[in-house]
Scaffold this motif. Sequence first.
Motif, PDB file in Angstrom:
ATOM      1  N   LEU A  29     -26.815 -43.604  -1.448  1.00  0.00           N
ATOM      2  CA  LEU A  29     -26.911 -44.985  -0.988  1.00  0.00           C
ATOM      3  C   LEU A  29     -26.698 -45.044   0.515  1.00  0.00           C
ATOM      4  CD1 LEU A  29     -24.388 -46.345  -3.641  1.00  0.00           C
ATOM      5  CD2 LEU A  29     -26.874 -46.632  -3.754  1.00  0.00           C
ATOM      6  N   PHE A  30     -27.322 -46.019   1.164  1.00  0.00           N
ATOM      7  CA  PHE A  30     -26.901 -46.324   2.526  1.00  0.00           C
ATOM      8  C   PHE A  30     -26.271 -47.706   2.483  1.00  0.00           C
ATOM      9  CE2 PHE A  30     -26.608 -47.199   6.921  1.00  0.00           C
ATOM     10  CZ  PHE A  30     -26.373 -45.953   7.473  1.00  0.00           C
ATOM     11  N   THR A  31     -24.964 -47.772   2.710  1.00  0.00           N
ATOM     12  CA  THR A  31     -24.253 -49.046   2.582  1.00  0.00           C
ATOM     13  C   THR A  31     -23.991 -49.651   3.961  1.00  0.00           C
ATOM     14  OG1 THR A  31     -21.986 -48.195   2.747  1.00  0.00           O
ATOM     15  CG2 THR A  31     -23.040 -48.072   0.584  1.00  0.00           C
ATOM     16  N   ARG A  32     -23.873 -50.972   3.963  1.00  0.00           N
ATOM     17  CA  ARG A  32     -23.558 -51.673   5.214  1.00  0.00           C
ATOM     18  C   ARG A  32     -22.105 -51.416   5.607  1.00  0.00           C
ATOM     19  NH1 ARG A  32     -24.821 -57.729   4.488  1.00  0.00           N
ATOM     20  NH2 ARG A  32     -22.870 -57.639   3.360  1.00  0.00           N
ATOM     21  N   GLU A  33     -21.244 -51.281   4.605  1.00  0.00           N
ATOM     22  CA  GLU A  33     -19.801 -51.229   4.858  1.00  0.00           C
ATOM     23  C   GLU A  33     -19.303 -49.840   5.234  1.00  0.00           C
ATOM     24  OE1 GLU A  33     -21.311 -52.365   2.182  1.00  0.00           O
ATOM     25  OE2 GLU A  33     -20.861 -54.516   2.075  1.00  0.00           O
ATOM     26  N   MET A  34     -19.909 -48.774   4.680  1.00  0.00           N
ATOM     27  CA  MET A  34     -19.365 -47.439   4.927  1.00  0.00           C
ATOM     28  C   MET A  34     -20.438 -46.369   5.076  1.00  0.00           C
ATOM     29  SD  MET A  34     -17.600 -47.303   1.204  1.00  0.00           S
ATOM     30  CE  MET A  34     -17.825 -49.050   0.909  1.00  0.00           C
ATOM     31  N   GLY A  35     -21.616 -46.784   5.532  1.00  0.00           N
ATOM     32  CA  GLY A  35     -22.667 -45.807   5.804  1.00  0.00           C
ATOM     33  C   GLY A  35     -23.152 -45.122   4.538  1.00  0.00           C
ATOM     34  N   LYS A  36     -23.486 -43.861   4.692  1.00  0.00           N
ATOM     35  CA  LYS A  36     -24.068 -43.156   3.558  1.00  0.00           C
ATOM     36  C   LYS A  36     -22.992 -42.824   2.534  1.00  0.00           C
ATOM     37  CE  LYS A  36     -26.203 -39.062   3.951  1.00  0.00           C
ATOM     38  NZ  LYS A  36     -27.305 -38.184   4.414  1.00  0.00           N
ATOM     39  N   LEU A  37     -23.342 -42.989   1.285  1.00  0.00           N
ATOM     40  CA  LEU A  37     -22.365 -42.827   0.213  1.00  0.00           C
ATOM     41  C   LEU A  37     -23.091 -42.342  -1.035  1.00  0.00           C
ATOM     42  CD1 LEU A  37     -19.379 -43.737  -0.753  1.00  0.00           C
ATOM     43  CD2 LEU A  37     -20.538 -45.770  -1.615  1.00  0.00           C
ATOM     44  N   ARG A  38     -22.522 -41.359  -1.697  1.00  0.00           N
ATOM     45  CA  ARG A  38     -23.084 -40.942  -2.980  1.00  0.00           C
ATOM     46  C   ARG A  38     -22.251 -41.561  -4.099  1.00  0.00           C
ATOM     47  NH1 ARG A  38     -23.579 -34.764  -3.259  1.00  0.00           N
ATOM     48  NH2 ARG A  38     -21.478 -34.969  -2.435  1.00  0.00           N
ATOM     49  N   ALA A  39     -22.931 -41.957  -5.166  1.00  0.00           N
ATOM     50  CA  ALA A  39     -22.237 -42.587  -6.291  1.00  0.00           C
ATOM     51  C   ALA A  39     -22.970 -42.238  -7.582  1.00  0.00           C
ATOM     52  CB  ALA A  39     -22.202 -44.107  -6.103  1.00  0.00           C
ATOM     53  N   VAL A  40     -22.267 -42.351  -8.677  1.00  0.00           N
ATOM     54  CA  VAL A  40     -22.854 -42.031  -9.978  1.00  0.00           C
ATOM     55  C   VAL A  40     -23.105 -43.327 -10.747  1.00  0.00           C
ATOM     56  CG1 VAL A  40     -22.462 -40.878 -12.195  1.00  0.00           C
ATOM     57  CG2 VAL A  40     -21.732 -39.771 -10.059  1.00  0.00           C
TER      58      VAL A  40
END
Length: 255
Positions: A29-40
């Motif tokens: 994911l690319f999030t507004r709050e914390m940049g790039k993030l992987r999630a399941v």
Amino acid sequence: MPKTERSFRATAIVLRHADWGEADRLLTLFTREMGKLRAVAKGARKARSRKAGHLEPFTHVRLQLAKGRDLPIVTQAETVDAYIPIRDNLIKTGYAAYAAELLDRFTYEEETESSIPFRLLAETLGRISQESDAWLAVRYYEMRLLDYLGFRPQLFKCANCEAEIEPVDQYFSPLAGGVICPRCGSGLPGLWSISVDALKYLRHFQRSNYTEASRAHPSAEVRRELETLMQGFFTYLLERELNTPGFMKQIRSEN
Ligand SMILES: [Zn+2]
């Protein structure tokens, strides 16, 4: 859900996904709050998954996540914009994949506020979705992304001798990060040629807002030249990135 798990919200664009375990998906994911993030996304590959439709690549989503042992787990997903025309048109899909890949390849999981690149990607996906010809939206995105990444190309003065660039065909140096005048060009290695028309459009994209930039109508030949030049520049920068501390940091965080 056990009370020890902490939950948090994020607004994100799905950059890509991969199969994970038996029925799950691993999302980048690319999030507004914390940049790039992987999630399941648990169970997202099951036919009856309600979350799955919100978690396709290039979807703008609002998420509720729970901190898991390793990666965060998506507990709720709500679509902000699915950019439907991108899904119905292969050329648009290709443009969206390119825009997402560039941001993915140039960023690391750092948990820092990232509203500027987030907004840039969301606006660009919106333009790719809406405009009959999204070529220009993608070139404009490349130019703004270079600004954000700190690689704004020097287009008004020679990147070697700083002489004012004259309206004639020039060279472009990916190493110097800009245009090289014909006089310097004869003595330097690794230069690409750039036509006066292509340079004119690059300058226009660099100093204009999108509304102004989108009035440009380069010829098919100049479009091909600009596309090759910009993609070549990003490829060059990515290879150079291999030596940066940021890349090593990414390697360590993944191992
Ligand atoms: Zn020069």
